[in-house]
Scaffold this active site. Structure first.
Site, PDB file in Angstrom:
ATOM      1  N   CYS A  82       0.833  -1.202   0.000  1.00  0.00           N
ATOM      2  CA  CYS A  82       0.000   0.000   0.000  1.00  0.00           C
ATOM      3  C   CYS A  82       0.874   1.262   0.000  1.00  0.00           C
ATOM      4  O   CYS A  82       1.504   1.566  -1.006  1.00  0.00           O
ATOM      5  CB  CYS A  82      -0.977  -0.029   1.169  1.00  0.00           C
ATOM      6  N   HIS A 188      -3.675  -5.231   0.783  1.00  0.00           N
ATOM      7  CA  HIS A 188      -3.110  -5.650   2.068  1.00  0.00           C
ATOM      8  C   HIS A 188      -3.128  -7.181   2.179  1.00  0.00           C
ATOM      9  O   HIS A 188      -4.163  -7.770   2.507  1.00  0.00           O
ATOM     10  CB  HIS A 188      -3.904  -5.040   3.227  1.00  0.00           C
ATOM     11  N   GLU A 190      -1.788  -8.931   4.448  1.00  0.00           N
ATOM     12  CA  GLU A 190      -1.685  -9.362   5.843  1.00  0.00           C
ATOM     13  C   GLU A 190      -3.031  -9.582   6.517  1.00  0.00           C
ATOM     14  O   GLU A 190      -3.107 -10.227   7.568  1.00  0.00           O
ATOM     15  CB  GLU A 190      -0.870  -8.340   6.656  1.00  0.00           C
TER      16      GLU A 190
END
Length: 533
Positions: A82, A188, A190
């Protein structure tokens, strides 16, 4: 035993800690450091690669976090996520600008170069084409759901970069300069909302950075035992034992390292759950056979908290009182050199340590911000870099009983931050009884261990009108809180059975004096926190 390390540079994203957790799930050790951390401290870890986190900032704005020079000068692999992607592009000659349409939430990622190392072993879906299932992958875009959270985007890639994937709103959703081992994604990986994100991160740290996946609970125990022995030497250690999983695992780990040099001190401050004080003493003194000193400090705490309603003030009073009692007990024991605590990563994260200039203090944790500056002990915090699930794994590896390892988290300040408003013995007893009913009913439907990760009652400092029998009542309100979570950094409210909630409400109103209304908290984290204070 030395492990390969990945350094994650934090630029202020709410998801930064999840990156560290996902990397560790791949059995690769990672450390999260602020982007302002001095180069010598970062490079002393001998990292095998860097991951750049997201950020609420824009790379082109004055004062925005910048990319440290040592990252590119190191010649190591870099993954930008990002803001990290935008930062790489901005510093290497690309163009970043505000997007006309912001992209927040789920998005369909179309992977255009599935053979790239970053996307190996993804489970592919296909676009809505009739013959796609019988057609080789290459002619059709591979589609995966990912989570986006950005207002800026890369409009032009730097020289040497090749686009790897796109979404409807991000033509350059992933890119790479394979020769220099620079990789970047706008989404993202994660978060749980990117189902194949963990695979992507593993591909980066293992396949691209070349890390050996050998960081396990057993190896952590071995390393920490050596580290504790080196720090403590011949000194003596005291540990504040609450009976929760964090302090229990810390005690077991330190006890393995230094044995009888450890004395556990249990302070009954009157802020514990029902029956907890007796259970702590029995478990650790009789079953675990640790040297335990039990201190009854109920009146001392109630006097110190008299009239205090501000939650931060409560925490600091409890934290200072905690250390002062330890100092007093240490004098009785003789020379004590170290104070051990079960501080874990989320405690440190939410307290926004001094090196995290871009984070905002959410709340001061009892094990972190509440410690007075003039205390006489040196801290021993062997769990400081572990997430809750890692602590539980460690507890299992240390041979602790399941009843301890899977006990739900309980805050250091105890019921003081669940008894909103003024703290009195009467209100604490009221809260204890309501909480015990809630926990008992959750256990009956087998939702205490697997169905919820943290569940408790909160006593609100408001009264409401009610009717009991033929009479009007004006009594306090109990709020029930139950959440599901993998990491305690984010959490969702638990969808408890209506029948169970009705039974809990009925029992609390009928059995707990002074309560005539029960409500259920359906706020997720974020925007709320798990605890109310």
């Amino acid at each position: 035993m030395a492990h390969d390390t990945i350094v994650i540079l934090d630029f202020g994203s709410q998801f930064s800690q999840l990156i560290a957790r996902r990397v560790r799930e791949a059995k690769v050790y990672s450390e999260l450091l602020s982007w302002t951390t001095p180069a010598e401290k970062v490079m002393a870890l001998n990292p095998k690669g860097f991951i750049l986190s997201g950020s609420p900032n824009s790379v082109y704005e004055p004062g925005a976090p910048t990319l440290p020079r040592y990252v590119l000068e190191s010649g190591l692999p870099v993954l930008g996520i990002c803001y990290g992607m935008q930062l790489l592009a901005y510093n290497l000659g690309g163009q970043v600008a505000a997007s006309q349409k912001r992209e927040y939430g789920p998005a369909d990622l179309q992977v255009d170069v599935p053979e790239n190392q970053l996307f190996q072993n993804w489970i592919w879906e296909y676009s809505d084409i009739d013959d796609a299932p019988d057609t080789p992958i290459s002619p059709y875009p591979a589609i995966q759901q990912v989570w986006m959270s950005h207002g800026d985007k890369v409009e032009q890639l730097p020289p040497g970069f090749r686009p790897l994937a796109h979404s409807d709103n991000s033509p350059l959703a992933a890119a790479a300069d394979v020769a220099r081992r620079y990789y970047a994604v706008q989404f993202h990986p994660e978060v749980a909302h990117t189902p194949q994100g963990s695979t992507l991160l593993r591909n980066f740290v293992v396949e691209i950075c070349g890390c050996t996946p050998d960081w396990t609970p057993a190896s952590f125990i071995e390393e920490q035992v050596e580290a504790i022995r080196a720090q403590v030497g011949d000194g003596r250690v005291v540990l504040g034992l609450s009976g929760g999983v964090d302090s229990a695992v810390a005690a077991a780990l330190i006890h393995r390292a230094v044995g009888d040099q450890l004395t556990c001190i249990f302070v009954d401050h009157g802020l514990l759950r029902q029956g907890e004080a007796v259970q702590v003493v029995e478990t650790f003194e009789r079953e675990q056979r640790m040297h335990l000193v039990a201190v009854n400090a109920v009146e001392e705490y109630l006097e110190a908290l008299d009239g205090i309603t501000d939650p931060e003030q409560k925490r600091k009073i409890i934290g200072e009182k905690f250390v002062r009692i330890f100092e007093r007990e240490a004098q009785k024991l003789g020379q004590i050199d170290f104070l051990a605590q079960g501080t874990i990563y989320p405690d440190v994260i939410e307290s926004a340590g001094k090196d995290k200039k871009d984070a905002h203090v959410i709340k001061t944790h009892h094990n972190v911000g509440g410690l007075p500056e003039d205390m006489d002990f040196e801290l021993v915090e062997p769990l400081r870099l572990l997430f809750k699930d890692e602590v539980r794994q460690l507890g299992v590896a240390l041979g602790l009983p399941e009843s301890l390892v899977w006990r739900q988290p309980f805050p250091g300040p105890g019921l003081a931050i669940r008894c909103l408003g003024e703290i009195t013995w009467e209100r604490l007893e009221r809260l204890r009884q309501a909480d015990a009913i809630f926990v008992e009913e959750l256990r009956q439907v087998d939702m205490l261990k697997w169905g919820t990760q943290q569940s408790f009652a909160v006593l609100l400092p408001v009264k409401s009108v009610g009717v009991m029998g033929d009479g009007r009542t004006y009594q306090e309100v109990i709020a029930l809180r139950a959440v599901t979570t993998d990491d305690f950094m984010t959490a969702d409210w638990a969808r408890l059975p209506y029948e169970m909630l009705a039974r809990v409400s009925r029992r609390i109103v009928n059995e707990v004096s002074g309560v005539n209304r029960v409500v259920y908290d359906i706020t997720s984290k974020p925007p709320g926190t798990i605890e109310w204070e």
